[in-house]
Design a protein around this motif. Sequence first.
Motif, PDB file in Angstrom:
ATOM      1  N   ALA A 109       0.818  -1.212   0.000  1.00 39.68           N
ATOM      2  CA  ALA A 109       0.000   0.000   0.000  1.00 39.68           C
ATOM      3  C   ALA A 109       0.848   1.256   0.000  1.00 39.68           C
ATOM      4  O   ALA A 109       0.445   2.292  -0.523  1.00 39.68           O
ATOM      5  N   LEU A 110       2.051   1.184   0.597  1.00 41.43           N
ATOM      6  CA  LEU A 110       2.920   2.363   0.689  1.00 41.43           C
ATOM      7  C   LEU A 110       3.982   2.393  -0.399  1.00 41.43           C
ATOM      8  O   LEU A 110       4.934   3.157  -0.331  1.00 41.43           O
ATOM      9  N   GLY A 111       3.851   1.521  -1.393  1.00 42.01           N
ATOM     10  CA  GLY A 111       4.750   1.580  -2.534  1.00 42.01           C
ATOM     11  C   GLY A 111       5.871   0.570  -2.505  1.00 42.01           C
ATOM     12  O   GLY A 111       6.789   0.644  -3.316  1.00 42.01           O
ATOM     13  N   GLY A 112       5.842  -0.435  -1.588  1.00 44.64           N
ATOM     14  CA  GLY A 112       6.926  -1.406  -1.499  1.00 44.64           C
ATOM     15  C   GLY A 112       6.736  -2.527  -2.496  1.00 44.64           C
ATOM     16  O   GLY A 112       5.629  -2.907  -2.831  1.00 44.64           O
ATOM     17  N   ALA A 113       7.870  -3.101  -2.972  1.00 47.04           N
ATOM     18  CA  ALA A 113       7.772  -4.223  -3.886  1.00 47.04           C
ATOM     19  C   ALA A 113       8.843  -5.270  -3.623  1.00 47.04           C
ATOM     20  O   ALA A 113       8.790  -6.347  -4.192  1.00 47.04           O
ATOM     21  N   TYR A 114       9.827  -4.935  -2.747  1.00 47.72           N
ATOM     22  CA  TYR A 114      10.951  -5.846  -2.567  1.00 47.72           C
ATOM     23  C   TYR A 114      11.058  -6.216  -1.093  1.00 47.72           C
ATOM     24  O   TYR A 114      11.210  -5.340  -0.244  1.00 47.72           O
ATOM     25  N   PHE A 115      10.929  -7.495  -0.754  1.00 45.60           N
ATOM     26  CA  PHE A 115      10.882  -7.922   0.639  1.00 45.60           C
ATOM     27  C   PHE A 115      12.136  -8.719   0.977  1.00 45.60           C
ATOM     28  O   PHE A 115      12.325  -9.826   0.488  1.00 45.60           O
ATOM     29  N   TYR A 116      12.973  -8.121   1.835  1.00 44.95           N
ATOM     30  CA  TYR A 116      14.137  -8.857   2.315  1.00 44.95           C
ATOM     31  C   TYR A 116      14.609  -8.200   3.606  1.00 44.95           C
ATOM     32  O   TYR A 116      14.903  -7.019   3.617  1.00 44.95           O
ATOM     33  N   ALA A 117      14.665  -8.963   4.697  1.00 48.75           N
ATOM     34  CA  ALA A 117      15.105  -8.405   5.984  1.00 48.75           C
ATOM     35  C   ALA A 117      16.143  -9.334   6.592  1.00 48.75           C
ATOM     36  O   ALA A 117      15.927 -10.527   6.709  1.00 48.75           O
ATOM     37  N   ARG A 118      17.234  -8.763   7.006  1.00 47.78           N
ATOM     38  CA  ARG A 118      18.269  -9.532   7.683  1.00 47.78           C
ATOM     39  C   ARG A 118      18.064  -9.418   9.191  1.00 47.78           C
ATOM     40  O   ARG A 118      17.684  -8.366   9.686  1.00 47.78           O
ATOM     41  N   PRO A 119      18.338 -10.469   9.956  1.00 54.61           N
ATOM     42  CA  PRO A 119      18.161 -10.397  11.403  1.00 54.61           C
ATOM     43  C   PRO A 119      19.017  -9.285  11.992  1.00 54.61           C
ATOM     44  O   PRO A 119      20.172  -9.092  11.609  1.00 54.61           O
ATOM     45  N   THR A 120      18.425  -8.533  12.940  1.00 56.25           N
ATOM     46  CA  THR A 120      19.157  -7.480  13.635  1.00 56.25           C
ATOM     47  C   THR A 120      19.548  -7.968  15.009  1.00 56.25           C
ATOM     48  O   THR A 120      18.698  -8.457  15.756  1.00 56.25           O
ATOM     49  N   PRO A 121      20.814  -7.877  15.399  1.00 56.30           N
ATOM     50  CA  PRO A 121      21.226  -8.364  16.710  1.00 56.30           C
ATOM     51  C   PRO A 121      20.579  -7.545  17.824  1.00 56.30           C
ATOM     52  O   PRO A 121      20.207  -6.387  17.639  1.00 56.30           O
ATOM     53  N   ALA A 122      20.427  -8.169  18.986  1.00 52.36           N
ATOM     54  CA  ALA A 122      19.859  -7.475  20.137  1.00 52.36           C
ATOM     55  C   ALA A 122      20.730  -6.275  20.497  1.00 52.36           C
ATOM     56  O   ALA A 122      21.953  -6.312  20.381  1.00 52.36           O
ATOM     57  N   GLN A 123      20.060  -5.201  20.935  1.00 51.41           N
ATOM     58  CA  GLN A 123      20.794  -3.992  21.283  1.00 51.41           C
ATOM     59  C   GLN A 123      21.668  -4.259  22.495  1.00 51.41           C
ATOM     60  O   GLN A 123      21.210  -4.758  23.521  1.00 51.41           O
ATOM     61  N   ALA A 124      22.960  -3.943  22.376  1.00 46.95           N
ATOM     62  CA  ALA A 124      23.911  -4.193  23.449  1.00 46.95           C
ATOM     63  C   ALA A 124      24.025  -2.956  24.329  1.00 46.95           C
ATOM     64  O   ALA A 124      24.288  -1.860  23.836  1.00 46.95           O
ATOM     65  N   TYR A 125      23.822  -3.141  25.618  1.00 45.05           N
ATOM     66  CA  TYR A 125      23.952  -2.049  26.575  1.00 45.05           C
ATOM     67  C   TYR A 125      25.267  -2.148  27.325  1.00 45.05           C
ATOM     68  O   TYR A 125      25.748  -3.234  27.629  1.00 45.05           O
ATOM     69  N   ARG A 126      25.830  -0.997  27.608  1.00 41.77           N
ATOM     70  CA  ARG A 126      27.034  -0.918  28.426  1.00 41.77           C
ATOM     71  C   ARG A 126      26.689  -0.240  29.745  1.00 41.77           C
ATOM     72  O   ARG A 126      25.771   0.569  29.812  1.00 41.77           O
ATOM     73  N   VAL A 127      27.433  -0.565  30.782  1.00 42.15           N
ATOM     74  CA  VAL A 127      27.225   0.036  32.096  1.00 42.15           C
ATOM     75  C   VAL A 127      28.543   0.615  32.578  1.00 42.15           C
ATOM     76  O   VAL A 127      29.569  -0.080  32.599  1.00 42.15           O
ATOM     77  N   CYS A 128      28.519   1.879  32.951  1.00 43.02           N
ATOM     78  CA  CYS A 128      29.705   2.536  33.507  1.00 43.02           C
ATOM     79  C   CYS A 128      29.408   2.894  34.958  1.00 43.02           C
ATOM     80  O   CYS A 128      28.421   3.582  35.243  1.00 43.02           O
ATOM     81  N   ARG A 129      30.236   2.413  35.863  1.00 41.95           N
ATOM     82  CA  ARG A 129      30.111   2.731  37.291  1.00 41.95           C
ATOM     83  C   ARG A 129      31.387   3.442  37.745  1.00 41.95           C
ATOM     84  O   ARG A 129      32.489   2.977  37.444  1.00 41.95           O
ATOM     85  N   THR A 130      31.223   4.515  38.483  1.00 35.09           N
ATOM     86  CA  THR A 130      32.381   5.272  38.952  1.00 35.09           C
ATOM     87  C   THR A 130      32.612   5.021  40.437  1.00 35.09           C
ATOM     88  O   THR A 130      31.655   4.970  41.214  1.00 35.09           O
ATOM     89  N   PRO A 131      33.873   4.880  40.849  1.00 32.44           N
ATOM     90  CA  PRO A 131      34.170   4.711  42.282  1.00 32.44           C
ATOM     91  C   PRO A 131      34.111   6.048  43.016  1.00 32.44           C
ATOM     92  O   PRO A 131      33.926   7.102  42.401  1.00 32.44           O
ATOM     93  N   ALA A 132      34.276   6.002  44.314  1.00 29.54           N
ATOM     94  CA  ALA A 132      34.273   7.226  45.122  1.00 29.54           C
ATOM     95  C   ALA A 132      35.420   8.137  44.698  1.00 29.54           C
ATOM     96  O   ALA A 132      36.540   7.688  44.447  1.00 29.54           O
ATOM     97  N   GLY A 133      35.117   9.415  44.595  1.00 27.40           N
ATOM     98  CA  GLY A 133      36.146  10.416  44.336  1.00 27.40           C
ATOM     99  C   GLY A 133      36.648  10.491  42.912  1.00 27.40           C
ATOM    100  O   GLY A 133      37.567  11.248  42.621  1.00 27.40           O
ATOM    101  N   GLN A 134      36.048   9.736  41.989  1.00 31.60           N
ATOM    102  CA  GLN A 134      36.585   9.702  40.620  1.00 31.60           C
ATOM    103  C   GLN A 134      35.475   9.911  39.588  1.00 31.60           C
ATOM    104  O   GLN A 134      34.834   8.955  39.151  1.00 31.60           O
ATOM    105  N   PRO A 135      35.247  11.147  39.167  1.00 32.61           N
ATOM    106  CA  PRO A 135      34.328  11.365  38.040  1.00 32.61           C
ATOM    107  C   PRO A 135      34.912  10.751  36.770  1.00 32.61           C
ATOM    108  O   PRO A 135      36.122  10.553  36.669  1.00 32.61           O
ATOM    109  N   GLN A 136      34.065  10.442  35.819  1.00 36.80           N
ATOM    110  CA  GLN A 136      34.531   9.864  34.562  1.00 36.80           C
ATOM    111  C   GLN A 136      33.794  10.495  33.394  1.00 36.80           C
ATOM    112  O   GLN A 136      32.585  10.718  33.456  1.00 36.80           O
TER     113      GLN A 136
END
Length: 342
Positions: A109-136
């Motif tokens: 309906a929106l004008g598409g004619a070609y169907f092909y999708a590759r799997p997308t990996p899960a979004q990877a999250y990172r975690v940064c924790r700072t110790p006392a007295g040390q901004p980062q």
Amino acid sequence: MQQEELYLLIARYLARQTSPDENEWLATWVAQSPENERTFEQLKTVWQASQTPAPPAATAAALGRLKARLALPAPTAEPAATPAPLAHRWRRLARPARLAALLVLLLGALGGAYFYARPTPAQAYRVCRTPAGQPQRLRLADGSVVTLAPQSQLRYPAQFGAVSREVFLEGEAFFEVSKDPQRPFRVHSGAWVTQVLGTKFNVSAVPGASQLAVSLVEGKVQVTDKQDKYLLTPGQQLRAERSTGRIYRQAFDRQQVLAWRSNRLVFKNEKLADAAIQLERRYGVKLVFADPATAEVRLWATFDNEPLPRVLDALQLAGGISYRREGQVIYLRRVPAEADTN
């Protein structure tokens, strides 16, 4: 929202046919889980591929790959039986088949004619924790810079999604956000979500602190809690008292709010209970009050990267406080004025 409606909303978004409110709702939905992010990215890949017309043979092959990925039986060349009514056939389709069929209908309906999708990996999250007295200082994937205060934590994706930029803060941080009108930047901190396009601001959401605050230095931000939205302009601070739930919008002392970035501590008529949290983050110690009256003592003092013993000595003079130290635990007691002993 029904699944079919959701897919239609995504297709309309990719076709630039959605309203600002719909864009905001969709961005929130995408950020709720990695599965939502994967779904959006897969549909986006299908949409982008559909913008390049393909010959019938390639279209059929691509559709076969999509159905295979969705665990559907491959199409056969046998003649089709007499079709049943459309509504009846739709109800008989399994969920993966409905998804594939819906994609065909939407993109057609929106004008598409070609169907092909590759799997997308899960979004990877990172975690940064700072110790006392040390901004980062962190540089995120979009070029935004975050200065994370001591004893704070930031959870952020290795790569931001296509609709929004979502990070999760516990503690305190200063944000310098790169402008991207197509992808709002959102900081989740406790019950608040702070949304910007490009600006500089400080968020203080320290566990155990009596206040939650967003302080805007440059640009504009919108802070949303469970019920209301608040728009801030430069020099304004939104502050919530955790004990009462009351929210204030007010001017703020930039020197005091941002002092932690240069390892300074600035206390201006601050309760010792709140000052203690900053001292604990700065020096990695635990402060214990002898009684509630000690925690309520008001403090006026500025410390410019001073060692802890000098800070404790200054507290005795400035706040009328005596202390006893046992390792990393410091016991504080208010010294009564002479008038109180008569």
